[in-house]
Motif scaffolding. Structure first.
Motif, mmCIF file in Angstrom:
data_model
loop_
_atom_site.group_PDB
_atom_site.id
_atom_site.type_symbol
_atom_site.label_atom_id
_atom_site.label_comp_id
_atom_site.label_asym_id
_atom_site.label_seq_id
_atom_site.Cartn_x
_atom_site.Cartn_y
_atom_site.Cartn_z
ATOM 1 N N LEU A 1 0.858 -1.183 0.000
ATOM 2 C CA LEU A 1 0.000 0.000 0.000
ATOM 3 C C LEU A 1 0.890 1.227 0.000
ATOM 4 O O LEU A 1 1.738 1.383 0.878
ATOM 5 C CB LEU A 1 -0.883 0.013 1.254
ATOM 6 N N THR A 2 0.703 2.111 -0.986
ATOM 7 C CA THR A 2 1.567 3.291 -1.053
ATOM 8 C C THR A 2 0.817 4.561 -0.650
ATOM 9 O O THR A 2 0.880 5.581 -1.312
ATOM 10 C CB THR A 2 2.195 3.446 -2.450
ATOM 11 N N GLY A 3 0.109 4.494 0.476
ATOM 12 C CA GLY A 3 -0.415 5.687 1.123
ATOM 13 C C GLY A 3 -1.789 6.142 0.692
ATOM 14 O O GLY A 3 -2.373 5.666 -0.273
ATOM 15 N N ASP A 4 -2.307 7.103 1.450
ATOM 16 C CA ASP A 4 -3.662 7.649 1.285
ATOM 17 C C ASP A 4 -4.684 6.516 1.262
ATOM 18 O O ASP A 4 -5.457 6.344 0.322
ATOM 19 C CB ASP A 4 -3.750 8.527 0.040
ATOM 20 N N ILE A 5 -4.676 5.779 2.340
ATOM 21 C CA ILE A 5 -5.430 4.538 2.455
ATOM 22 C C ILE A 5 -6.867 4.785 2.927
ATOM 23 O O ILE A 5 -7.818 4.232 2.375
ATOM 24 C CB ILE A 5 -4.710 3.583 3.432
ATOM 25 N N ALA A 6 -7.030 5.632 3.944
ATOM 26 C CA ALA A 6 -8.302 5.682 4.664
ATOM 27 C C ALA A 6 -9.048 7.000 4.570
ATOM 28 O O ALA A 6 -10.200 7.069 5.017
ATOM 29 C CB ALA A 6 -8.063 5.355 6.145
ATOM 30 N N ALA A 7 -8.458 8.034 4.028
ATOM 31 C CA ALA A 7 -9.111 9.352 3.995
ATOM 32 C C ALA A 7 -10.203 9.350 2.935
ATOM 33 O O ALA A 7 -9.965 9.638 1.765
ATOM 34 C CB ALA A 7 -8.096 10.458 3.714
ATOM 35 N N GLY A 8 -11.400 8.986 3.350
ATOM 36 C CA GLY A 8 -12.528 8.870 2.448
ATOM 37 C C GLY A 8 -13.760 8.449 3.225
ATOM 38 O O GLY A 8 -13.770 8.485 4.453
ATOM 39 N N CYS B 1 2.219 -4.930 3.092
ATOM 40 C CA CYS B 1 3.267 -4.000 3.509
ATOM 41 C C CYS B 1 2.680 -2.590 3.408
ATOM 42 O O CYS B 1 2.261 -2.173 2.329
ATOM 43 C CB CYS B 1 4.501 -4.144 2.611
ATOM 44 N N TRP B 2 2.654 -1.885 4.527
ATOM 45 C CA TRP B 2 2.008 -0.574 4.602
ATOM 46 C C TRP B 2 3.035 0.544 4.493
ATOM 47 O O TRP B 2 4.052 0.545 5.202
ATOM 48 C CB TRP B 2 1.277 -0.414 5.917
ATOM 49 N N LEU C 1 -1.753 4.074 11.839
ATOM 50 C CA LEU C 1 -1.415 5.072 10.825
ATOM 51 C C LEU C 1 -0.240 5.933 11.276
ATOM 52 O O LEU C 1 0.616 6.295 10.466
ATOM 53 C CB LEU C 1 -2.626 5.945 10.526
ATOM 54 N N ALA C 2 -0.192 6.254 12.557
ATOM 55 C CA ALA C 2 0.895 7.095 13.067
ATOM 56 C C ALA C 2 2.246 6.401 12.958
ATOM 57 O O ALA C 2 3.286 7.067 12.869
ATOM 58 C CB ALA C 2 0.620 7.474 14.516
ATOM 59 N N ALA C 3 2.242 5.073 12.969
ATOM 60 C CA ALA C 3 3.494 4.314 12.971
ATOM 61 C C ALA C 3 3.965 3.915 11.574
ATOM 62 O O ALA C 3 5.021 3.297 11.434
ATOM 63 C CB ALA C 3 3.329 3.055 13.822
ATOM 64 N N LEU C 4 3.217 4.274 10.529
ATOM 65 C CA LEU C 4 3.590 3.818 9.195
ATOM 66 C C LEU C 4 4.884 4.463 8.714
ATOM 67 O O LEU C 4 5.101 5.666 8.896
ATOM 68 C CB LEU C 4 2.475 4.136 8.191
ATOM 69 N N THR D 1 13.603 -2.166 -5.104
ATOM 70 C CA THR D 1 12.482 -1.299 -5.472
ATOM 71 C C THR D 1 12.017 -0.531 -4.247
ATOM 72 O O THR D 1 11.667 -1.127 -3.224
ATOM 73 C CB THR D 1 11.324 -2.149 -6.032
ATOM 74 N N LEU D 2 12.036 0.799 -4.366
ATOM 75 C CA LEU D 2 11.601 1.651 -3.263
ATOM 76 C C LEU D 2 10.155 2.074 -3.474
ATOM 77 O O LEU D 2 9.788 2.552 -4.548
ATOM 78 C CB LEU D 2 12.500 2.883 -3.150
ATOM 79 N N PHE D 3 9.343 1.911 -2.432
ATOM 80 C CA PHE D 3 7.945 2.313 -2.452
ATOM 81 C C PHE D 3 7.775 3.543 -1.570
ATOM 82 O O PHE D 3 8.280 3.588 -0.449
ATOM 83 C CB PHE D 3 7.049 1.187 -1.925
ATOM 84 N N CYS D 4 7.046 4.530 -2.089
ATOM 85 C CA CYS D 4 6.773 5.743 -1.325
ATOM 86 C C CYS D 4 5.400 6.255 -1.746
ATOM 87 O O CYS D 4 4.769 5.691 -2.643
ATOM 88 C CB CYS D 4 7.843 6.809 -1.553
ATOM 89 N N HIS D 5 4.959 7.336 -1.126
ATOM 90 C CA HIS D 5 3.664 7.876 -1.525
ATOM 91 C C HIS D 5 3.809 8.891 -2.653
ATOM 92 O O HIS D 5 3.301 8.682 -3.752
ATOM 93 C CB HIS D 5 2.944 8.515 -0.344
ATOM 94 N N ALA D 6 4.507 9.986 -2.404
ATOM 95 C CA ALA D 6 4.669 11.027 -3.428
ATOM 96 C C ALA D 6 6.067 10.967 -4.037
ATOM 97 O O ALA D 6 6.226 10.720 -5.231
ATOM 98 C CB ALA D 6 4.395 12.402 -2.833
ATOM 99 N N THR D 7 7.084 11.216 -3.212
ATOM 100 C CA THR D 7 8.477 11.032 -3.622
ATOM 101 C C THR D 7 9.216 10.412 -2.445
ATOM 102 O O THR D 7 8.710 10.407 -1.321
ATOM 103 C CB THR D 7 9.163 12.365 -4.004
#
Length: 256
Positions: free
Chosen positions: A35-42, A60-61, A99-102, A116-122
């Motif tokens: 999961l590469t972020g912005d999971i629950a805001a909805g 993997c969060w 979420l605070a610990a991700l 391979t690096l996973f991130c949300h924006a950069t």
């Protein structure tokens, strides 16, 4: 070494879209879901987090700007987006703690793609913008300090799928599960040994009706109609995001 990885980004608390992707045979068979972020805001934050937590070690969060904003909103520092403030109030304490610990990034060795690096924006920031047509100098800027052995970077945030080379390094954006720009459906990626950008079709009418019926967010129906139906095109989104990448655009246009 991981052979097959399903990447799910920007779910934004949309349970029907997430369930449709998790039902895909290639997702069910993947060695790992990242999961590469912005999971629950909805509109369905509790339900989405519970489904993903139930998958245990198969997931993997990685956190995004919305995870940070949800935690901050819960602590009394409101977000700029209404649905985020509402979602923060719905979460259980254990979910806020998760979420605070991700971590901001995760790196995996994937068959055919290497480290391979996973991130949300950069890799260095959870909300800065890079786009499919970003200048090479911009990519060099946001990748500054990235270990040379990282040969693939997977990011989300802009809700539009693409793959491109950046000075011999492969960059992948899987698109968005719950808030796609440019076309309805849930967009994701399958990695190893190559890269496949995927779109899972589902009954959008039924999904919108379900979100409206099951969510207590006051504007759930309108939110679902706007985002699950992908009312914003990729051209709209590129116009809006362009200034954040140093390009000119219409400053009066906004997309959350």
């Amino acid at each position: 070494m991981v052979n097959r990885v399903a990447v799910l980004s920007d779910i934004h608390g949309v349970l029907p879209a997430l369930e449709a992707v998790l039902a895909e045979p290639d997702v069910a068979a993947a060695d790992l879901i990242v999961l590469t972020g912005d999971i629950a805001a909805g509109p369905q934050p509790v339900e989405v987090l519970d489904v993903l937590a139930g998958l245990g070690d198969r997931v993997c969060w990685v956190g995004g700007n919305c995870e940070r904003e949800l935690v901050e909103a819960r602590a009394g520092r409101p977000a700029s987006i209404e649905v985020s403030n509402w979602a923060a109030g719905q979460l259980r304490d254990d979910q806020v703690a998760r979420l605070a610990a991700l971590p901001a990034t995760a790196t995996l060795e994937i068959d055919g793609l290497g480290p391979t690096l996973f991130c949300h924006a950069t890799p260095r920031d959870d909300e800065e913008v890079v786009l499919v047509d970003s200048r090479m100098a911009r990519w060099a800027e946001v990748f500054d300090g990235l270990p040379a052995e990282v040969t693939t970077v997977v990011c989300g945030h802009t809700h539009m799928p693409f793959t491109r080379l950046v000075d011999r390094r492969l960059v992948v954006n899987p698109g968005s599960i719950g808030m796609p720009y440019g076309g309805a459906g849930a967009w994701w990626a399958l990695l190893g040994p190559g890269v496949q950008l995927r779109r899972t079709a589902f009954d959008v009418d039924a999904a919108c009706a379900r979100v409206a019926a099951e969510s207590t967010f006051p504007d759930a129906a309108a939110w679902a109609d706007e985002y699950l139906r992908s009312q914003h095109s990729d051209a709209d989104a590129l116009t809006v995001f362009g200034p954040r990448d140093g390009e000119s655009a219409n400053p009066g246009t906004t997309i959350p």
